[in-house]
Write a protein that holds these residues in place. Structure first.
Motif, mmCIF file in Angstrom:
data_model
loop_
_atom_site.group_PDB
_atom_site.id
_atom_site.type_symbol
_atom_site.label_atom_id
_atom_site.label_comp_id
_atom_site.label_asym_id
_atom_site.label_seq_id
_atom_site.Cartn_x
_atom_site.Cartn_y
_atom_site.Cartn_z
ATOM 1 N N GLU A 1 0.641 -0.905 -0.224
ATOM 2 C CA GLU A 1 0.143 -0.212 -0.237
ATOM 3 C C GLU A 1 0.689 1.225 0.225
ATOM 4 O OE1 GLU A 1 -2.592 0.137 3.406
ATOM 5 O OE2 GLU A 1 -4.199 1.554 2.272
ATOM 6 N N ALA A 2 2.486 0.973 0.871
ATOM 7 C CA ALA A 2 2.540 2.391 1.061
ATOM 8 C C ALA A 2 4.034 2.692 0.060
ATOM 9 C CB ALA A 2 3.831 2.370 1.827
ATOM 10 N N LEU A 3 3.991 1.694 -0.553
ATOM 11 C CA LEU A 3 4.597 1.938 -2.335
ATOM 12 C C LEU A 3 3.875 1.725 -3.449
ATOM 13 C CD1 LEU A 3 6.725 -1.058 -1.918
ATOM 14 C CD2 LEU A 3 7.377 0.938 -2.029
ATOM 15 N N GLY A 4 2.201 1.637 -3.634
ATOM 16 C CA GLY A 4 1.708 2.080 -4.665
ATOM 17 C C GLY A 4 1.669 3.883 -4.480
ATOM 18 N N GLN A 5 0.837 3.729 -3.173
ATOM 19 C CA GLN A 5 0.677 5.669 -2.762
ATOM 20 C C GLN A 5 2.296 6.555 -3.306
ATOM 21 O OE1 GLN A 5 0.218 5.954 1.265
ATOM 22 N NE2 GLN A 5 -1.914 4.558 1.669
#
Ligand code: SF4
Length: 480
Positions: A255-259
């Motif tokens: 999720e954090a990498l996607g953001q």
């Protein structure tokens, strides 16, 4: 002048202490002349990341890299020890470096391998190497370098790019999230070489990812031995990113990498994902266009008995149901997997079960290997080994079936618009990859220059293209 080589090849590996084998006088370079290190990098993306870390450290300390053996004061060879062919290739590379340069430090998976008598394989064959370490041994490699080629007095830290030294093209990079593996698959010796799972702190990973994006990386490929197990070793403890707590867990990392990828207009691609239930939570993250709808899941077989003999993780997770549920959530999901044909004891009925599974699962991208007995693997002790000829025949049957499946699945894309990342441009065409294509292992999208009037495509750019044709591996397209 013989040029140094870099040969991308197979899978991963241990942490053995550096063994200084002979300690001749250190090489002393003239004042003001930076010592030069040659580098030969073999093996899988995980080994490639080890190479990048060593090169980054060398650069940070003021060493220069040499492009040829005779331009180097010392050569480091990062080896692969996974299968026999990779072992031979590594031994040949060490022999070449010794013959051409003479001062050689060896690191990587083969460095941790012993023969049946418990002796170091490399030292037996190449006793003149200066030092040998296992993989993921940055500290030990640097200690050996310092011993044999002292570092310059004034390191030029400011000359090191923040993203480190990369061996991949500028527009994509690998992000290694952990080292080692807690599983004990019977055909694999990686845990005996690389040890148990050690997850990297999530804040370090996020910082590395951001530095890479800032440096122009447009696609980040997440790698490990078991991406789904990220954080198990640290009980999923929380780290901090941008002032907020983030768990050391695959879903929170994704999720954090996607953001972050959304902020920089980039892609995240997940490799080596085992189908544990929590992977279900990652599928909805794939609809935003930044976490790619792509999962690389090494399944190795489908028959429960073969998987039991292989001691595979997540083998009871009903892979077929899971794939169907994921595709229901995201019909664009591409699934890549690898399989082994002719594993010891595999009966014709078990093999046919695998073929039936493949017909139903409709895997998009598939690699199949004939079982290859790796020295030290417990699978070699299993009853009823399959003769080599039959292993090869079964591998060919899987690939024939897959050719049909792949051709049909790619044909269904004709007429659709897909986004591609351009990898290369030549006089006739631009070559890109879509969300369905990981570099070096999957197919590509060919865009003929005659089909992009007035439009110039450059390496590292995204483009939207309409698919006009397909074969069993690649697509052909024109610019929208
Ligand atoms: S999951 Fe199995 S095959 Fe993969 S590294 Fe671990 S032990 Fe080896």
């Amino acid at each position: 002048m013989t040029e140094l080589r870099r040969i991308p090849a197979a899978p991963a590996a241990p942490t053995a202490a550096a063994v200084p084998l002979t300690i001749p006088s250190p090489i002393v370079t003239a004042p003001g002349v930076a010592p030069r290190v040659g580098f030969v990098s073999l093996g899988c993306p995980k080994a490639l990341v080890d190479s990048e870390q060593i090169l980054t450290q060398l650069r940070a300390e003021g060493y220069e890299t040499a492009k040829s053996y005779d331009g180097a004061d010392l050569v480091i060879v990062n080896t692969c020890g996974f299968i026999d062919a990779a072992v031979q290739e590594s031994l040949d590379a060490i022999g070449e470096a010794l013959a051409e340069n003479g001062k050689v430090i060896v690191t990587g998976c083969l460095g941790a391998k012993k023969d049946a008598a418990g002796d170091d394989i490399i030292m037996k064959i190449h006793p003149k190497v200066l030092a040998v370490t296992g993989p993921h041994a940055l500290g030990e490699v640097m200690d050996s370098v310092h011993l044999h080629l002292p570092k310059p007095h004034e390191p030029f830290f400011d000359l090191v790019p923040s993203q480190g030294v990369k061996l991949t093209p500028k527009h994509y990079a690998y992000l290694k999230i952990s080292e080692g593996c807690n599983h004990r698959c019977s055909f694999c010796i990686i845990p005996s070489m690389r040890g148990d799972l050690v997850s990297r702190p999530i804040a370090d990973l996020m910082m590395e990812a951001e530095n890479l994006f800032k440096a122009g990386v447009k696609e980040l490929l997440v790698i490990s031995q078991d991406t789904s197990a990220y954080g198990v070793d640290v009980k999923f403890r929380s780290g901090f990113w941008n002032g907020k707590p983030v768990k050391t867990h695959m879903t929170q990392l994704t999720e954090a990498l996607g953001q972050l990828a959304a902020k920089y207009g980039a892609w995240i691609r997940l490799h080596y994902v085992y189908p544990y239930p929590h992977v279900d939570q990652v599928i909805p993250m794939m609809s935003g266009g930044h976490v790619l709808p792509y999962l690389d899941i090494p399944m190795q077989h489908a028959h429960p008995e073969v998987l039991r003999r292989m001691k595979r993780p997540a083998s009871g997770e009903k892979n077929l149901d899971r794939i169907q549920a994921w595709r229901a959530m995201n019909p664009d999901l591409t699934i890549r997997s690898t399989f082994i044909a002719g594993f010891p004891g595999e009966t014709e009925a078990e093999f046919e079960y695998l073929l039936e599974f493949l017909k139903e699962a409709q895997i998009d991208r598939l690699g199949c290997f004939a079982y290859s007995p790796v020295a030290g693997a417990t699978a070699n002790l299993l009853d009823n080994p399959v003769p080599e000829e039959l292993r090869e025949e079964r591998r060919a049957r899987v690939m024939l079936l897959q050719e049909e499946i792949s051709a049909k699945r790619l044909q269904a894309k004709v007429g659709r618009t897909v986004r591609v990342l351009i990898d290369a441009v030549n006089a006739r065409e631009a070559i890109g990859r879509s969300a369905a294509d990981a570099p070096e292992i999957d197919g590509v999208v060919h865009i003929k220059k005659s089909l992009m009037p007035g439009k110039k495509l450059a390496v590292g750019e995204f483009a939207d293209v309409v698919v006009t044709a397909a074969d069993a591996h690649d697509l052909w397209a024109s610019v929208v």
